[in-house]
Motif scaffolding. Sequence first.
Motif, PDB file in Angstrom:
ATOM      1  N   UNK A   1       0.844  -1.206   0.000  1.00  0.00           N
ATOM      2  CA  UNK A   1       0.000   0.000   0.000  1.00  0.00           C
ATOM      3  C   UNK A   1       0.876   1.252   0.000  1.00  0.00           C
ATOM      4  N   UNK A   2       1.949   1.217   0.757  1.00  0.00           N
ATOM      5  CA  UNK A   2       2.864   2.367   0.807  1.00  0.00           C
ATOM      6  C   UNK A   2       3.465   2.635  -0.578  1.00  0.00           C
ATOM      7  N   UNK A   3       3.864   1.560  -1.235  1.00  0.00           N
ATOM      8  CA  UNK A   3       4.471   1.727  -2.568  1.00  0.00           C
ATOM      9  C   UNK A   3       3.456   2.285  -3.563  1.00  0.00           C
ATOM     10  N   UNK A   4       2.198   1.848  -3.456  1.00  0.00           N
ATOM     11  CA  UNK A   4       1.158   2.363  -4.365  1.00  0.00           C
ATOM     12  C   UNK A   4       0.977   3.864  -4.144  1.00  0.00           C
ATOM     13  N   UNK A   5       1.043   4.264  -2.870  1.00  0.00           N
ATOM     14  CA  UNK A   5       0.817   5.667  -2.505  1.00  0.00           C
ATOM     15  C   UNK A   5       1.824   6.620  -3.139  1.00  0.00           C
ATOM     16  N   UNK A   6       3.022   6.149  -3.411  1.00  0.00           N
ATOM     17  CA  UNK A   6       3.993   7.078  -4.007  1.00  0.00           C
ATOM     18  C   UNK A   6       3.761   7.241  -5.511  1.00  0.00           C
ATOM     19  N   UNK A   7       2.798   6.479  -6.034  1.00  0.00           N
ATOM     20  CA  UNK A   7       2.438   6.629  -7.444  1.00  0.00           C
ATOM     21  C   UNK A   7       3.661   6.396  -8.344  1.00  0.00           C
ATOM     22  N   UNK A   8       4.286   5.238  -8.220  1.00  0.00           N
ATOM     23  CA  UNK A   8       5.590   5.032  -8.863  1.00  0.00           C
ATOM     24  C   UNK A   8       5.505   4.834 -10.372  1.00  0.00           C
ATOM     25  N   UNK A   9       6.568   5.225 -11.059  1.00  0.00           N
ATOM     26  CA  UNK A   9       6.693   4.925 -12.492  1.00  0.00           C
ATOM     27  C   UNK A   9       7.261   3.528 -12.682  1.00  0.00           C
ATOM     28  N   UNK A  10       8.059   3.101 -11.702  1.00  0.00           N
ATOM     29  CA  UNK A  10       8.637   1.766 -11.718  1.00  0.00           C
ATOM     30  C   UNK A  10       8.339   1.147 -10.358  1.00  0.00           C
ATOM     31  N   UNK A  11       7.784  -0.054 -10.385  1.00  0.00           N
ATOM     32  CA  UNK A  11       7.460  -0.727  -9.130  1.00  0.00           C
ATOM     33  C   UNK A  11       8.246  -2.029  -9.058  1.00  0.00           C
ATOM     34  N   UNK A  12       8.899  -2.258  -7.937  1.00  0.00           N
ATOM     35  CA  UNK A  12       9.648  -3.498  -7.737  1.00  0.00           C
ATOM     36  C   UNK A  12       9.074  -4.233  -6.540  1.00  0.00           C
ATOM     37  N   UNK A  13       8.565  -5.427  -6.788  1.00  0.00           N
ATOM     38  CA  UNK A  13       8.104  -6.270  -5.688  1.00  0.00           C
ATOM     39  C   UNK A  13       9.120  -7.392  -5.526  1.00  0.00           C
ATOM     40  N   UNK A  14       9.977  -7.263  -4.530  1.00  0.00           N
ATOM     41  CA  UNK A  14      11.021  -8.266  -4.311  1.00  0.00           C
ATOM     42  C   UNK A  14      10.491  -9.286  -3.309  1.00  0.00           C
ATOM     43  N   UNK A  15       9.910 -10.347  -3.825  1.00  0.00           N
ATOM     44  CA  UNK A  15       9.373 -11.403  -2.965  1.00  0.00           C
ATOM     45  C   UNK A  15       8.337 -10.821  -1.997  1.00  0.00           C
ATOM     46  N   UNK A  16       7.597  -9.837  -2.483  1.00  0.00           N
ATOM     47  CA  UNK A  16       6.796  -8.993  -1.610  1.00  0.00           C
ATOM     48  C   UNK A  16       5.455  -9.606  -1.227  1.00  0.00           C
ATOM     49  N   UNK A  17       5.113 -10.733  -1.845  1.00  0.00           N
ATOM     50  CA  UNK A  17       3.835 -11.373  -1.494  1.00  0.00           C
ATOM     51  C   UNK A  17       4.068 -12.819  -1.048  1.00  0.00           C
ATOM     52  N   UNK A  18       5.300 -13.097  -0.625  1.00  0.00           N
ATOM     53  CA  UNK A  18       5.653 -14.482  -0.269  1.00  0.00           C
ATOM     54  C   UNK A  18       4.830 -15.025   0.904  1.00  0.00           C
ATOM     55  N   UNK A  19       4.360 -14.120   1.780  1.00  0.00           N
ATOM     56  CA  UNK A  19       3.619 -14.577   2.958  1.00  0.00           C
ATOM     57  C   UNK A  19       2.103 -14.397   2.785  1.00  0.00           C
ATOM     58  N   UNK A  20       1.703 -14.038   1.559  1.00  0.00           N
ATOM     59  CA  UNK A  20       0.279 -13.808   1.279  1.00  0.00           C
ATOM     60  C   UNK A  20      -0.267 -15.038   0.556  1.00  0.00           C
ATOM     61  N   UNK A  21      -1.490 -15.445   0.871  1.00  0.00           N
ATOM     62  CA  UNK A  21      -2.049 -16.618   0.194  1.00  0.00           C
ATOM     63  C   UNK A  21      -2.264 -16.315  -1.287  1.00  0.00           C
ATOM     64  N   UNK A  22      -2.351 -17.380  -2.084  1.00  0.00           N
ATOM     65  CA  UNK A  22      -2.355 -17.216  -3.536  1.00  0.00           C
ATOM     66  C   UNK A  22      -3.541 -16.416  -4.052  1.00  0.00           C
ATOM     67  N   UNK A  23      -4.708 -16.597  -3.446  1.00  0.00           N
ATOM     68  CA  UNK A  23      -5.893 -15.887  -3.929  1.00  0.00           C
ATOM     69  C   UNK A  23      -5.751 -14.380  -3.690  1.00  0.00           C
ATOM     70  N   UNK A  24      -5.281 -14.037  -2.501  1.00  0.00           N
ATOM     71  CA  UNK A  24      -5.074 -12.621  -2.177  1.00  0.00           C
ATOM     72  C   UNK A  24      -3.975 -12.038  -3.065  1.00  0.00           C
ATOM     73  N   UNK A  25      -2.935 -12.808  -3.279  1.00  0.00           N
ATOM     74  CA  UNK A  25      -1.842 -12.364  -4.146  1.00  0.00           C
ATOM     75  C   UNK A  25      -2.366 -12.048  -5.548  1.00  0.00           C
TER      76      UNK A  25
END
Length: 242
Positions: free
Chosen positions: A156-180
Motif C-alpha cells: 500500500x505504501x508503494x502504491x501511494x507514491x504513485x511510482x513509475x517503476x514498481x519493484x516487488x522483491x518477494x513482496x507477497x511471499x507470505x500472502x495466500x495465492x488468492x489474495x496475491x
Amino acid sequence: EPIKGHVTFNHVTLTYTKDDDSALKDICFDAPPGKVIGLIGSTGAGKTSITQLITRFYEPEIGEVLVDNRSVKDYNIKTLRKHIGFVLQEPFLFSTTIKENIAYGNPDVTDHQIMDAAKRAQAHEFIMNLPNGYETMLGERGMGLSGGQKQRIAIARAICINPSILVLDDATSAVDMETEFKIQKALKEVMQGRTSFIIAHRISSLKHADEILVLDEGQIVERGTHDELLNNDGQYKRIYDI
Ligand code: TTP
Ligand code: MG
C-alpha cells in the motif's frame, strides 16, 4: 519531465567485490512502460541485484542501465528514487499508526488515497477489523501483524507514491495465492503505462507477467512468457514440475 518507467539493461555486468565472481553477467533486457517483468531463479541468482541497479544502489562494472532511454547516471538520484516503488521481502515498518506507515515519506497524500492504496493492496479489510482501524499503533517492526499483513501494508505504501517503476522483491511471499492474485490484478491497473518487476520464488506469482527472465548464477538462462517457458522444457519447466 515525468518518468515513464521504461527500463533497459545493455550488457550489464556487476561485481560487488574485486575478488568475487560477477553477481550479474551480460544482462540484456528491455522493459517498456506498461509491462510486467517477472524475475525467477534460485537464491543468489542475481534477482535483487538487477533491481538495485535501477535505483543506483550499485553501479555496473560494464554496460549501462537506462530509464526512459537515458542512463540512470544522468539522473538526479533523489528524483530517480522518488519514482521507484520498492517493496522488500522483509517489509520495513515503523512504530507509528498504520495510516502513517502507508503514507510514510509522502506528506501530500490524502486519507482517501491512503485508503484506496490499502484497498488495492488487499489490506483495507483487515485494517478495518482492528480496534482502531487506520489509527492502530504498530509496535516495533510492525509487531501485532502477521507477515502477510505487513507485506500488504508495504505494498500500500508503494502504491501511494504513485511510482513509475514498481519493484516487488518477494513482496507477497507470505500472502495466500488468492489474495496475491487480487493484489496483482489491482497493481496491473495502477501500473498501466508504467513498469513493474515482480521477483518471486513460486511460479504462480509470475504467470501473468508479460516477460519472465529466468536467472541462474548471474545470467539470464531463459526468457519468455509463462506458456513459452513451459514449452521450452528448461529450468523454468523444472521449477514448475517440482
Ligand atoms: P542477489 O542478487 O541477492 O540474489 P537473489 O536476489 O537472486 O537471491 P535471493 O532469492 O536469495 O533473494 O545476489 C546475487 C549475488 O550477489 C550473491 O552471490 C550475493 C551477492 N550480493 C552481494 O554481494 N551484495 C549485495 O548487496 C547483494 C544484493 C548481493
Ligand atoms: Mg533477492
